[in-house]
Design an enzyme around this catalytic site. Structure first.
Site, PDB file in Angstrom:
ATOM      1  N   SER A  57       5.470  -1.773  -9.987  1.00  0.00           N
ATOM      2  CA  SER A  57       4.347  -1.424 -10.868  1.00  0.00           C
ATOM      3  C   SER A  57       3.676  -2.614 -11.530  1.00  0.00           C
ATOM      4  CB  SER A  57       4.799  -0.455 -11.954  1.00  0.00           C
ATOM      5  OG  SER A  57       5.035   0.809 -11.404  1.00  0.00           O
ATOM      6  N   LYS A  85       0.207  -3.155 -10.593  1.00  0.00           N
ATOM      7  CA  LYS A  85      -0.900  -2.396 -11.177  1.00  0.00           C
ATOM      8  C   LYS A  85      -1.830  -3.306 -11.980  1.00  0.00           C
ATOM      9  CE  LYS A  85       1.328   2.197 -11.519  1.00  0.00           C
ATOM     10  NZ  LYS A  85       2.610   2.082 -10.821  1.00  0.00           N
ATOM     11  N   TYR A 121      -1.756   1.516  -1.778  1.00  0.00           N
ATOM     12  CA  TYR A 121      -0.934   1.568  -2.989  1.00  0.00           C
ATOM     13  C   TYR A 121       0.511   1.169  -2.688  1.00  0.00           C
ATOM     14  CZ  TYR A 121       1.389   3.547  -7.088  1.00  0.00           C
ATOM     15  OH  TYR A 121       2.155   3.722  -8.212  1.00  0.00           O
ATOM     16  N   TYR A 164       5.370   2.458 -19.727  1.00  0.00           N
ATOM     17  CA  TYR A 164       5.573   3.905 -19.701  1.00  0.00           C
ATOM     18  C   TYR A 164       5.984   4.424 -21.083  1.00  0.00           C
ATOM     19  CZ  TYR A 164       5.496   3.172 -14.684  1.00  0.00           C
ATOM     20  OH  TYR A 164       5.150   2.823 -13.426  1.00  0.00           O
ATOM     21  N   VAL A 198       9.813  -0.945 -11.527  1.00  0.00           N
ATOM     22  CA  VAL A 198      11.167  -0.421 -11.283  1.00  0.00           C
ATOM     23  C   VAL A 198      12.013  -1.343 -10.415  1.00  0.00           C
ATOM     24  CG1 VAL A 198      10.703   2.037 -11.600  1.00  0.00           C
ATOM     25  CG2 VAL A 198      10.395   0.994  -9.351  1.00  0.00           C
TER      26      VAL A 198
END
Lengths: 308, 308, 308, 308
Positions: free
Chosen positions: A66, A69, A192, A244, A262
């Protein structure tokens, strides 16, 4: 203000973290991630004046997941501009992590921010709609930011993600149903999964994030990676949305804008001072690196790096 | 108890409904459904003693859509049995229609009942896991129940559903992520879209549902389509879960177990008496045929067919 | 159709249920309920032709709790009429039990049905706005329906409810904030807690519900307690909304419209045949009497009383 | 780094904001707030070196409303300590504003953070459980922090809040039901409504928040209002949770930790530099002062005060 002694602080953090390694669980939703040894730990700091400090496994590459991102967001902002992008994705924290699909239903297809999966899929769609090979486009940006043309993606991880990524496929189809995905679902998912599979070391990551700490400039202080205003804004997004459902707690304990993955990586940005990357694969309940968050907390306390 | 005069009641309902036809909106999420004229209306009654009454467009075929969920349920119960199926799907009303994805998240992949899309996908998966061509298997059951080997599916509608069915694809991927889908997602979706595209007339539908009214037996009173107990139970499921978020209101106004589809069909079952099918494509806000529900209400009132 | 042998069926159900008594947990949120022995069991049947059958503790009174919501609904319909009431409360199943407050937020103060707490508070408010002593008004209706002027409320239970009823107070204040409560919050809560505290025996309850089975008439077949249409409609509401999140399963297993209470009572209505009341205080996970639901299932199977 | 010219920047912001005053809606849920003229505007800056700058209506008092949640948090941390308080309330952003009751249900009575109403009620309960007159206790702290013994509460506003505060009463009863409120509901609500009704000027507020910008010390640089660590942490909480559902956007546009109130006030903290208070009663859709947020954005841009 006295000079920060990054080298010895990093050393003390490394020493204190060693007995704690292995606590937590490695992400196991794909085999490629589950195989990483739990006791890995690396940390690197790049300062705005161009120095690099590191310890442990800081040169070993890992799956950034992530953290990609942030790179995708920078790429999409470059390609379609701020205004067009923010019409399709919000800038607010998401509340609970599991909310993404619920939130999509109740907010009619506008993801709350670009750092939850639904938001990152919209960001990736914006890139996909603008170029033939979106994954390579973003990888190119990553290489330029880190100054390392050897950065690659782990194709096995990318394939694994595609095979097990049913939740992301669910989100992508939902976005399509809600008319907030322009490219075909499979193209967006493919891009992605491939950007998530980029492999980098802590040193690569700290280098790549340095412009965010340096008013948009590379470590040379002259070449611009982005505008100063964009750097500030991306930092603000990381602080409010980067971890998150652990974002508030990280701001409270550490006080540094950061983005986690992660794969066990966390990258933080201290405006005007430095970019910091840490990696340790065992995760806490919110999916953030347990030793990584602890190392950040100690580092921030011992060097007074909190932005608050 | 005096004999019910189905013929003249049907005639009076038909006469009273004519001025109301066209009120409401035809389902327009796929072109093939949007093209159906709004003022169509047909109704058919098959009694347990073998008589058939009909009016209007009762012989014209239309897309049965969600009414197929009842056939799929009967097929899956035949193939895997009651116990195995109810471990994977619940038997409770779903609250609001739009809830399916939210509910899946909070209840860990167990859809609330077999008549919402998520539940029907699990039911379809149970069939898909047991036979090579699940859509034809269910079509075969439909033909046997209706006693009409000419019933077919509308392939254009099936293709349309697949093209625009991103919300169902989202649900299927979510179920896969939650480990409640055994067959590949695309196989289940394919079978699901094809069973929804079965085309039948009101007379076909009333015939096919008659065993549910007749203690599990066909109109001959001897041949068994299912056990008496299964017939009762499926009727109970229709009454509590058959009309999405209009189920309580339909029970209140009409008092007959029924299942609706966005093609404008509604089929009802009056235990020991008859099965009733109506078709009129303009829908109310809950996605049920507006004229169809009204016709059911008048029919129930004028013949005292409410089960309450 | 052969005559149903209520007496011997009741005896067989009673005999089979005895070894199961005590399984489940007695409601313990107020001391007065927690003290009831777990192994109590009573059952009573009143037929539309005026016969009464009973077994076990069928003459012992217990706290009817949510069963009172049916009496309150009948009372409110009498006082303000159908149209005025259904503008303030819906007729749809509620999905999950715990939803009440969530649902109120998302549906702007219109409770989904009169049998969840929020809906019953609106119903009680409708009564409270029309008379000085709403709790006594509803108690008067209960006495008339049961033909027993000695029915009383347990004041200790009422006080206990008020003391521990913070969740109901939360709902009432929310309804007030959403402008769907006319009387003062404390008046409505007071009336609500007092109607929940009415104590009745199984025989009382079966008698009081008989008009719902008898087309609105008392057992004499002449005197009318309500219109036939209202009886049907309240039965429909019980079938779709009467047992919280166990409503679908009860319809599936038993097939009889019913209303339960956390005191361990369940009352069911079989149109044209009988009203049935059972009491056993140990509850299942949905808050319905465990032995009571089992007894209903056996009774329905052995006498073919399911309405489906 | 060049010196910031607060005086002339404030002047330029004031001049530019004047044509925009009146856009938005004044909070009208209580009469006392609805009566405030829409075109009021004041702004004040207190620097860590003791200077004060102001413009417009900066000396006029207004209802601080939710800004009081910061004072209550500081008071509760003083009384019960960090550990005891954070067991009862979280530190994560809340997602959507309206979520509070939904979130309480799904997270079993632990409010997500101390700056949403549910969290502030728990904080107020912690104070109420420790002293006889909690509202005066918190008012005392406010006076000490601002160095102004004349600060008072507007009793009419407090009474109004109590009269119309059914949503807060609902939340408080819910917390009580979930065992996260120790004092009686009415005592907590009373203290809560009274602390919300404190009236202060922009100059008072900027002074009272200065220690948060000054490492916990008053403007004299010696006397300590709180520890440096507590100041940092409260700032972090404001940045992630201080403006309800507008928190991410404010961080993105302005980049300053801040807390808003529906009275139209916003107070921000720039670590090591200054505290800033603005007041203008017309609100945006998220309930934050529209002109106030704009003034903050201009001020931050023109002085480079963003912490990012």
């Amino acid at each position: 203000m006295s000079e920060i002694d990054y080298a010895s602080t990093l050393e003390s953090v490394h020493r204190d973290i060693l007995p704690r390694l292995g606590d937590g669980a490695v992400a196991d939703y794909i085999p490629a991630l589950a195989a990483v040894p739990k006791d890995k730990f690396g940390m690197a700091i790049c300062t705005t004046d161009g120095r690099v400090f590191s310890c442990g496994d800081a040169e070993e590459t890992f799956s950034i997941q992530s953290i990609s991102k942030v790179f995708a967001l920078l790429q999409a902002l470059d390609l379609v501009g701020s205004q067009a992008l923010w019409e399709r994705v919000g800038r607010e924290p998401s509340g609970t992590a599991f909310n993404s699909l619920i939130q999509l239903e109740s907010e009619h297809g506008i993801p709350r921010n670009p750092f939850i999966n639904s938001g990152a899929l919209v960001v990736t769609d914006a890139i996909t709609a603008q170029c033939v090979d979106p994954a390579s486009k973003t990888l190119g940006l990553v290489r330029r930011l880190a100054g390392n043309p050897d950065i690659h993606r782990d194709e096995e991880v990318a394939r694994s993600e595609a095979l097990y990524g049913h939740r992301n496929a669910a989100i992508a189809h939902m976005l399509k149903a809600q008319d907030n995905l322009k490219a075909p679902v499979s193209d967006v998912l493919d891009a992605y999964f491939r950007q998530c599979a980029i492999a980098m070391s802590c040193i690569d990551l700290a280098r790549a994030f340095l412009p965010l700490a340096n008013g948009g400039r590379f470590a040379d202080g002259r070449t611009r990676a982005m505008s100063a205003s964009r750097a500030k804004r991306v930092n603000a997004l990381m602080l409010t949305c980067g971890l998150y459902d652990g974002v508030g707690n990280f701001a409270y304990r550490v006080g540094i804008p950061a983005k986690s993955g992660v794969g066990g990586g966390i990258v933080g940005v201290v405006p005007s001072k430095c970019a910091i990357a840490v990696w340790s694969p065992a995760l806490d309940d919110e999916g953030n690196s347990k030793a990584g968050a602890q190392a950040f907390e100690w580092l921030a306390q011992r060097t007074d790096l909190s932005i608050f």
